[in-house]
Design an enzyme around this catalytic site. Structure first.
Site, PDB file in Angstrom:
ATOM      1  N   HIS A  17       0.842  -1.202   0.000  1.00 45.24           N
ATOM      2  CA  HIS A  17       0.000   0.000   0.000  1.00 45.24           C
ATOM      3  C   HIS A  17       0.876   1.249   0.000  1.00 45.24           C
ATOM      4  O   HIS A  17       0.576   2.235  -0.681  1.00 45.24           O
ATOM      5  CB  HIS A  17      -0.915   0.016   1.235  1.00 45.24           C
ATOM      6  N   ASP A 117      -6.339   5.492   1.970  1.00 48.79           N
ATOM      7  CA  ASP A 117      -6.311   4.111   1.502  1.00 48.79           C
ATOM      8  C   ASP A 117      -7.735   3.542   1.539  1.00 48.79           C
ATOM      9  O   ASP A 117      -8.492   3.794   2.490  1.00 48.79           O
ATOM     10  CB  ASP A 117      -5.388   3.294   2.429  1.00 48.79           C
TER      11      ASP A 117
END
Ligand code: UDP
Length: 471
Positions: A17, A117
């Protein structure tokens, strides 16, 4: 007070990520008009020792960190994922609210946009509560994301969970529009194999739906790769910016301004660059690169089967294997002499490789991968065909697309015996290579084109920059 936009980027604290989100941060700051605060967890911030060098290259890029709520010595490995997500919710969320509120009240340059995110939905809620625009960034593939959106449908039809002892895992799944006749039960995301009331299943179910509360969605993919699925996602978001492959877009937009790969800055592990000299001494296209990313774990039994398969294939191999990969590595055990000798002759093992450089190296001819999304895209950009051994997350579905839709690799999910590994490596590196390489070259070219001037990802990044600029 100047009116330049200030973006706060919040990644989920995991390698897969952080890396694409650092790439996005660099691309936004490259404009010179956008300020970015990149917010890591304290734990990861202390491991990302090269990040600060990016601030020198991009003066509008700043780094901050926040607690993930876990004690310093907590292992934070895959086995403890539920603890991490629960402490993020209880500890990080209020800290994040405080930080964002302070930015509005006290800062000379308040945050004008949050890029959160796609599995940190608390940030979407906090930003909305404080009146700050918020865009979600899901670091998975679009095909996996769409299958997550279809979970309620699959539940309603009684198709989940899958994986009971007597179940035919090769049965086709209905209920994921656009993937009829493609998706078998075994290709569904890994969470579909756990109980529906399991906190992990519930986490992904809830996080996915929550993303639609953001004002737009960013995906690290490109239109030509996943157009059919993007059309299913489009009605769920007012805007989707497909700006991948981000590592290639960085190279195209920033060029020589940054070192070859983003990994230089965003690695949680220090890469062992000695493998590059080893690759230099190998014949063209002869090496199989093996890596299962930053999270995957395996039993010692699986590990030994893989190793035997690699050695028995007779091919050269470079294996990046993290020290914490084995889930049951109790005590040292003797390594069979044939493995020791085969590895000495044709192989090299490192803890962590400079993956993008390895894939781009002319000696690398194939990639035995866990099908993590970054790895898949990096392989596509480098034009290296894959053997997929998926474990968790989006990997089950990515590998199906790699083998059956894009036809750029072979999928060995749910098997791990030395003879399958050996056969697949031989097939990929020689016998079955021609057809796969034709598709690979075509898709690699599409990837290169989309990040060049006039390409879809190049254009979509411009749109994103323009929209962020509308304060
Ligand atoms: N990676 C690396 N060296 C390694 C293994 C992985 O640099 O030895 C990088 C790889 O280039 C990729 C990332 O770690 O960008 C892994 O992300 P991915 O989405 O493929 O898998 P995950 O780690 O999230 O399962």
């Amino acid at each position: 007070m100047d009116q330049q936009p200030h973006v706060l980027i919040l990644p989920f604290p995991a390698q897969g990520h952080i890396k694409p989100m650092v790439g996005l941060a660099a691309l936004l700051c490259h404009t010179g008009r956008i300020h970015v605060t990149f917010l890591n967890t304290d734990h990861n911030h202390s491991r990302l020792t090269h990040l600060q060098a990016l601030s020198t290259l991009f003066p509008t890029l700043h780094f901050k960190s926040i607690s993930d709520g876990l004690p310093t010595d907590h292992p934070r490995t895959l086995q403890f994922f539920p603890e991490l997500i629960s402490s993020i919710k209880s500890v990080t969320k209020p800290l994040f609210r405080e930080l964002l509120a302070d930015s509005s009240r006290k800062s000379e340059r308040p945050v004008t946009c949050v890029i959160a995110d796609g599995i940190m939905s608390f940030a979407i809620d906090v930003a909305k509560e404080l009146g700050v625009r918020v865009i979600a960034f899901r670091t998975f593939s679009a095909c996996c994301l769409w299958s997550y959106f279809c979970l309620p449908n699959l539940i309603q039809e009684g198709q989940l969970p899958v994986g009971a002892a007597d179940e035919d895992m090769d049965m086709m799944v209905a209920g994921v529009p656009g993937m009829e006749g493609l998706l078998r039960r075994r290709d569904l995301p890994r969470i579909c194999r756990i109980q529906l009331n399991d906190p992990l299943f519930q986490f992904f179910l809830v996080e996915t739906q929550a993303m639609t509360r953001a004002s737009a969605l960013i995906l690290n993919t490109f239109d030509d790769l996943e157009a059919s699925i993007l059309s299913h996602l489009a009605p769920l978001f007012s805007k989707i910016y497909t700006i991948g492959p981000l590592n290639a877009l960085m190279r195209s937009r920033i060029g020589d301004g940054v070192p070859r790969s983003l990994s230089t800055f965003s690695n949680l592990w220090e890469a062992d660059n000695s493998c590059m000299a080893w690759l230099d001494s190998q014949p063209l296209g002869s090496v199989v690169y093996v890596s299962f990313g930053s999270l995957a774990i395996m039993t010692r039994g699986f590990f030994m089967e893989l190793w035997h398969g690699l050695v028995n294939s007779g091919k050269r191999f470079l294996w990046a294997i993290r020290r914490d990969t084995l889930s049951d590595a109790k005590g040292e055990q003797a390594i069979p002499v044939e493995l020791q000798e085969g590895t000495k002759e044709r192989g090299l093992l490192v803890d962590w490789a400079p993956q993008e450089e390895v894939l781009a190296h002319p000696s690398t001819g194939g990639f035995l991968t866990h099908s993590g999304w970054n790895s898949t895209l990096e392989s596509i950009v480098a034009g290296v065909p894959m053997i997929c051994w998926p474990q968790i997350g989006d990997q089950q579905i990515n590998s199906r697309w790699v083998s059956e839709v894009w036809r750029i690799g072979l999928d060995i999910k749910d098997t791990c015996d030395r003879s399958t590994v050996e056969t697949m490596i031989r097939t990929l590196m020689k016998d079955g290579r021609e057809e796969i390489m034709m598709s690979m070259d075509r898709i690699a070219k599409l990837a290169r084109d989309c990040v060049g001037q006039g390409g879809s990802s190049y254009h979509n990044l411009d749109m994103l920059i323009e929209d962020i600029g509308k304060i």
